[in-house]
Design a protein around this motif. Structure first.
Motif, PDB file in Angstrom:
ATOM      1  N   ALA A 217      37.455  27.422  75.671  1.00 60.10           N
ATOM      2  CA  ALA A 217      37.936  28.607  74.955  1.00 60.10           C
ATOM      3  C   ALA A 217      38.115  28.304  73.464  1.00 60.10           C
ATOM      4  O   ALA A 217      37.782  29.132  72.609  1.00 60.10           O
ATOM      5  CB  ALA A 217      39.235  29.103  75.572  1.00 60.10           C
ATOM      6  N   GLN A 218      38.611  27.113  73.156  1.00 66.12           N
ATOM      7  CA  GLN A 218      38.765  26.721  71.751  1.00 66.12           C
ATOM      8  C   GLN A 218      37.408  26.613  71.066  1.00 66.12           C
ATOM      9  O   GLN A 218      37.235  27.057  69.928  1.00 66.12           O
ATOM     10  CB  GLN A 218      39.507  25.388  71.652  1.00 66.12           C
ATOM     11  CG  GLN A 218      40.956  25.472  72.037  1.00 66.12           C
ATOM     12  CD  GLN A 218      41.626  24.103  72.154  1.00 66.12           C
ATOM     13  OE1 GLN A 218      40.957  23.069  72.244  1.00 66.12           O
ATOM     14  NE2 GLN A 218      42.946  24.098  72.159  1.00 66.12           N
TER      15      GLN A 218
ATOM     16  N   TYR B 204      38.771  24.356  80.655  1.00 69.03           N
ATOM     17  CA  TYR B 204      38.716  25.765  80.265  1.00 69.03           C
ATOM     18  C   TYR B 204      39.398  25.996  78.914  1.00 69.03           C
ATOM     19  O   TYR B 204      38.905  26.765  78.096  1.00 69.03           O
ATOM     20  CB  TYR B 204      39.330  26.652  81.339  1.00 69.03           C
ATOM     21  CG  TYR B 204      38.605  26.634  82.664  1.00 69.03           C
ATOM     22  CD1 TYR B 204      37.240  26.368  82.745  1.00 69.03           C
ATOM     23  CD2 TYR B 204      39.280  26.883  83.846  1.00 69.03           C
ATOM     24  CE1 TYR B 204      36.577  26.359  83.962  1.00 69.03           C
ATOM     25  CE2 TYR B 204      38.628  26.879  85.065  1.00 69.03           C
ATOM     26  CZ  TYR B 204      37.282  26.617  85.124  1.00 69.03           C
ATOM     27  OH  TYR B 204      36.638  26.607  86.335  1.00 69.03           O
ATOM     28  N   VAL B 205      40.526  25.333  78.685  1.00 66.46           N
ATOM     29  CA  VAL B 205      41.213  25.450  77.395  1.00 66.46           C
ATOM     30  C   VAL B 205      40.299  24.951  76.278  1.00 66.46           C
ATOM     31  O   VAL B 205      40.152  25.589  75.232  1.00 66.46           O
ATOM     32  CB  VAL B 205      42.559  24.688  77.406  1.00 66.46           C
ATOM     33  CG1 VAL B 205      43.129  24.537  76.004  1.00 66.46           C
ATOM     34  CG2 VAL B 205      43.563  25.386  78.324  1.00 66.46           C
ATOM     35  N   TYR B 206      39.678  23.806  76.501  1.00 60.91           N
ATOM     36  CA  TYR B 206      38.765  23.240  75.508  1.00 60.91           C
ATOM     37  C   TYR B 206      37.600  24.191  75.241  1.00 60.91           C
ATOM     38  O   TYR B 206      37.240  24.444  74.081  1.00 60.91           O
ATOM     39  CB  TYR B 206      38.254  21.876  75.975  1.00 60.91           C
ATOM     40  CG  TYR B 206      37.264  21.268  75.013  1.00 60.91           C
ATOM     41  CD1 TYR B 206      37.693  20.678  73.826  1.00 60.91           C
ATOM     42  CD2 TYR B 206      35.896  21.296  75.282  1.00 60.91           C
ATOM     43  CE1 TYR B 206      36.784  20.124  72.932  1.00 60.91           C
ATOM     44  CE2 TYR B 206      34.981  20.752  74.392  1.00 60.91           C
ATOM     45  CZ  TYR B 206      35.430  20.169  73.223  1.00 60.91           C
ATOM     46  OH  TYR B 206      34.534  19.649  72.338  1.00 60.91           O
TER      47      TYR B 206
ATOM     48  N   ARG C  24      41.670  23.204  84.224  1.00 60.60           N
ATOM     49  CA  ARG C  24      42.440  23.953  83.224  1.00 60.60           C
ATOM     50  C   ARG C  24      42.199  23.363  81.837  1.00 60.60           C
ATOM     51  O   ARG C  24      41.960  24.098  80.871  1.00 60.60           O
ATOM     52  CB  ARG C  24      43.928  23.941  83.553  1.00 60.60           C
ATOM     53  CG  ARG C  24      44.751  24.772  82.603  1.00 60.60           C
ATOM     54  CD  ARG C  24      46.253  24.693  82.894  1.00 60.60           C
ATOM     55  NE  ARG C  24      46.992  25.577  82.041  1.00 60.60           N
ATOM     56  CZ  ARG C  24      47.224  25.370  80.738  1.00 60.60           C
ATOM     57  NH1 ARG C  24      46.739  24.312  80.142  1.00 60.60           N
ATOM     58  NH2 ARG C  24      47.924  26.228  80.029  1.00 60.60           N
ATOM     59  N   SER C  25      42.251  22.056  81.727  1.00 61.95           N
ATOM     60  CA  SER C  25      42.012  21.401  80.437  1.00 61.95           C
ATOM     61  C   SER C  25      40.606  21.697  79.920  1.00 61.95           C
ATOM     62  O   SER C  25      40.413  21.952  78.716  1.00 61.95           O
ATOM     63  CB  SER C  25      42.209  19.890  80.555  1.00 61.95           C
ATOM     64  OG  SER C  25      43.549  19.594  80.856  1.00 61.95           O
TER      65      SER C  25
ATOM     66  N   SER D 263      35.309  34.498  76.347  1.00 61.63           N
ATOM     67  CA  SER D 263      36.705  34.044  76.264  1.00 61.63           C
ATOM     68  C   SER D 263      37.567  34.707  77.326  1.00 61.63           C
ATOM     69  O   SER D 263      38.408  34.048  77.957  1.00 61.63           O
ATOM     70  CB  SER D 263      37.285  34.355  74.884  1.00 61.63           C
ATOM     71  OG  SER D 263      36.697  33.542  73.909  1.00 61.63           O
TER      72      SER D 263
ATOM     73  N   LYS E 228      40.575  30.420  84.347  1.00 59.99           N
ATOM     74  CA  LYS E 228      41.833  29.696  84.136  1.00 59.99           C
ATOM     75  C   LYS E 228      42.977  30.349  84.906  1.00 59.99           C
ATOM     76  O   LYS E 228      43.780  29.654  85.532  1.00 59.99           O
ATOM     77  CB  LYS E 228      42.157  29.629  82.641  1.00 59.99           C
ATOM     78  CG  LYS E 228      43.255  28.646  82.303  1.00 59.99           C
ATOM     79  CD  LYS E 228      43.359  28.375  80.811  1.00 59.99           C
ATOM     80  CE  LYS E 228      43.875  29.560  80.083  1.00 59.99           C
ATOM     81  NZ  LYS E 228      44.202  29.313  78.680  1.00 59.99           N
TER      82      LYS E 228
ATOM     83  N   ASP F 255      39.756  32.861  80.181  1.00 58.04           N
ATOM     84  CA  ASP F 255      41.216  32.984  80.204  1.00 58.04           C
ATOM     85  C   ASP F 255      41.729  33.832  81.362  1.00 58.04           C
ATOM     86  O   ASP F 255      42.665  33.435  82.053  1.00 58.04           O
ATOM     87  CB  ASP F 255      41.724  33.562  78.882  1.00 58.04           C
ATOM     88  CG  ASP F 255      41.613  32.567  77.746  1.00 58.04           C
ATOM     89  OD1 ASP F 255      41.612  31.350  78.010  1.00 58.04           O
ATOM     90  OD2 ASP F 255      41.524  33.002  76.584  1.00 58.04           O
TER      91      ASP F 255
END
Length: 136
Positions: free
Chosen positions: A96-97, A92-94, A89-90, A65, A73, A69
């Motif tokens: 990380a979730q 990486y966010v996904y 970015r999208s 993570s 990202k 982050d």
């Protein structure tokens, strides 16, 4: 628990080698190192989940993570990177979730999904570097 002198020396050597590698790396190589570290952490977490080693799993997923982050990202230039940077970015966010859910639910499939998303990206990134080094 005590660690042997050899183990401490090996750890110190590894830390110095990584720091030296980072200091001498160009931005493209730094991203390669982040992808490699991310994939290694995910594989370590995957193996720990299979062994039901909760501590190692948590540490490895926490590291994964942070790499996403604080490394991948955070390194994006959303102004100059345009649509590609926004899409990364999208992603990486996904990822990380999914890593967070994998940790909470002990979900091996979520870890495998992130590996499946990142691995081809990491390979493509390495191919770009190799093509540039070969002059084409």
């Amino acid at each position: 628990m005590f660690t042997s002198v050899n183990s401490r020396a090996a750890t110190a050597y590894q830390r110095v080698a990584v720091e030296t590698s980072v200091q001498g790396a160009d931005p493209h190589h730094l991203v390669t190192m982040l992808y490699d570290g991310l994939l290694q952490s995910l594989q370590l977490a995957r193996n720990a989940m299979e062994r039901q080693d909760v501590v190692t799993k948590g540490q490895a997923l926490g590291k994964a993570s942070r790499i996403i982050d604080e490394g991948l990202k955070a390194g994006l230039n959303l102004t100059e990177g345009g649509e590609l940077a926004q899409n990364l970015r999208s992603l990486y966010v996904y990822c990380a979730q999914r890593i967070t859910l994998a940790n909470l639910r002990n979900d091996l499939a979520a870890v495998d999904e992130v590996i499946g998303l990142i691995d081809p990206l990491a390979d493509s990134w390495k191919q770009i570097r190799n093509a540039a080094l070969q002059g084409g």
